[in-house]
Design a protein around this motif. Structure first.
Motif, short mmCIF file in Angstrom:
data_model
loop_
_atom_site.label_atom_id
_atom_site.label_comp_id
_atom_site.label_asym_id
_atom_site.label_seq_id
_atom_site.Cartn_x
_atom_site.Cartn_y
_atom_site.Cartn_z
N MET A 60 0.81 -1.21 0.00
CA MET A 60 0.00 0.00 0.00
C MET A 60 0.85 1.27 0.00
N ALA A 61 2.16 1.14 -0.06
CA ALA A 61 3.04 2.30 0.05
C ALA A 61 2.76 3.36 -1.01
N ASN A 62 2.23 2.95 -2.16
CA ASN A 62 1.93 3.92 -3.23
C ASN A 62 0.50 4.43 -3.20
N ASP A 63 -0.29 3.96 -2.25
CA ASP A 63 -1.64 4.48 -2.09
C ASP A 63 -1.55 5.97 -1.74
N PRO A 64 -2.35 6.82 -2.39
CA PRO A 64 -2.25 8.27 -2.15
C PRO A 64 -2.38 8.66 -0.67
N ALA A 65 -3.30 8.04 0.05
CA ALA A 65 -3.48 8.37 1.46
C ALA A 65 -2.24 7.99 2.28
N VAL A 66 -1.65 6.85 1.95
CA VAL A 66 -0.45 6.40 2.66
C VAL A 66 0.72 7.31 2.33
N LYS A 67 0.86 7.70 1.06
CA LYS A 67 1.93 8.62 0.68
C LYS A 67 1.82 9.94 1.44
N SER A 85 13.93 27.49 10.40
CA SER A 85 13.02 27.43 9.26
C SER A 85 13.58 26.55 8.16
N PHE A 86 12.68 25.89 7.44
CA PHE A 86 13.09 25.03 6.33
C PHE A 86 12.00 25.00 5.28
N ALA A 87 12.36 24.58 4.10
CA ALA A 87 11.41 24.46 2.99
C ALA A 87 10.85 23.04 2.97
N PRO A 88 9.53 22.89 3.00
CA PRO A 88 8.92 21.56 3.04
C PRO A 88 8.78 20.92 1.65
N TYR A 89 9.90 20.74 0.96
CA TYR A 89 9.89 20.24 -0.42
C TYR A 89 9.16 18.91 -0.56
N GLU A 90 9.50 17.93 0.26
CA GLU A 90 8.91 16.60 0.12
C GLU A 90 7.40 16.65 0.29
N PHE A 91 6.94 17.38 1.31
CA PHE A 91 5.51 17.44 1.56
C PHE A 91 4.78 18.13 0.41
N VAL A 92 5.34 19.22 -0.09
CA VAL A 92 4.72 19.94 -1.22
C VAL A 92 4.68 19.05 -2.45
N ASN A 93 5.76 18.34 -2.73
CA ASN A 93 5.76 17.43 -3.88
C ASN A 93 4.72 16.32 -3.74
N THR A 94 4.56 15.81 -2.53
CA THR A 94 3.55 14.78 -2.29
C THR A 94 2.15 15.37 -2.48
N GLN A 97 1.41 15.47 -6.10
CA GLN A 97 1.13 14.16 -6.67
C GLN A 97 -0.27 13.68 -6.30
N VAL A 98 -0.61 13.83 -5.03
CA VAL A 98 -1.89 13.34 -4.53
C VAL A 98 -3.05 14.23 -4.98
N PHE A 99 -2.81 15.53 -5.01
CA PHE A 99 -3.83 16.51 -5.42
C PHE A 99 -3.27 17.33 -6.58
N PRO A 100 -3.42 16.85 -7.82
CA PRO A 100 -2.84 17.54 -8.98
C PRO A 100 -3.24 19.01 -9.12
N MET A 101 -4.38 19.38 -8.59
CA MET A 101 -4.80 20.78 -8.65
C MET A 101 -3.79 21.68 -7.92
N PHE A 102 -3.14 21.12 -6.90
CA PHE A 102 -2.15 21.86 -6.13
C PHE A 102 -0.92 22.20 -6.97
N ALA A 103 -0.72 21.48 -8.06
CA ALA A 103 0.45 21.68 -8.93
C ALA A 103 0.16 22.61 -10.11
N GLU A 104 -1.07 23.10 -10.22
CA GLU A 104 -1.42 23.94 -11.36
C GLU A 104 -0.64 25.24 -11.36
N THR A 105 -0.32 25.71 -12.57
CA THR A 105 0.38 26.98 -12.72
C THR A 105 -0.40 27.87 -13.70
N ASP A 106 -0.10 29.17 -13.66
CA ASP A 106 -0.74 30.08 -14.59
C ASP A 106 0.03 30.05 -15.91
N ASP A 107 -0.37 30.90 -16.85
CA ASP A 107 0.27 30.90 -18.18
C ASP A 107 1.73 31.34 -18.16
#
Length: 112
Positions: A60-67, A85-94, A97-107
């Protein structure tokens, strides 16, 4: 001493945790504020700390909820131990992946 070592020494000596902040990664300020609020919920923090897949559920490691849960566990651990302070790169990338809308960009390629 590294910031992590300083934070660990202070926690050991006084029981005080140096709060670590989250750096903005292009329109992640709302996510960061929600994560900071979740950090204060001890039941959630403890559940994430204890989370791990047993050997019968490794598939189940690749299940979105588990990721997302695994990434949140790492983020909460970093918030407790980084000491700065630190940049949460891994969490933002996850999140992207799990919520593609979060990765949307403008033109222009800027995060929405």
């Amino acid at each position: 001493m590294t910031p992590e070592e300083k934070a660990a020494a202070l926690k050991e000596k006084t029981g005080t945790v140096i709060p670590a902040g989250l750096e903005n990664l292009g329109n992640t300020c709302y996510m960061n504020s929600v994560v900071q609020c979740f950090k204060r919920v001890n039941e959630l923090k403890d559940a994430l700390k204890d989370f791990q897949l047993d050997s019968s559920n490794r598939g189940m490691a690749n299940d979105p909820a588990v990721k997302l849960t695994t990434s949140a566990k790492g983020l909460m651990n970093d918030l407790e131990n980084k000491g700065e302070s630190f940049a949460p790169y891994e969490f933002v990338n996850t999140m992207k992946q799990v919520f593609p809308m979060f990765a949307e960009t403008d033109d222009k390629g800027h995060p929405k």
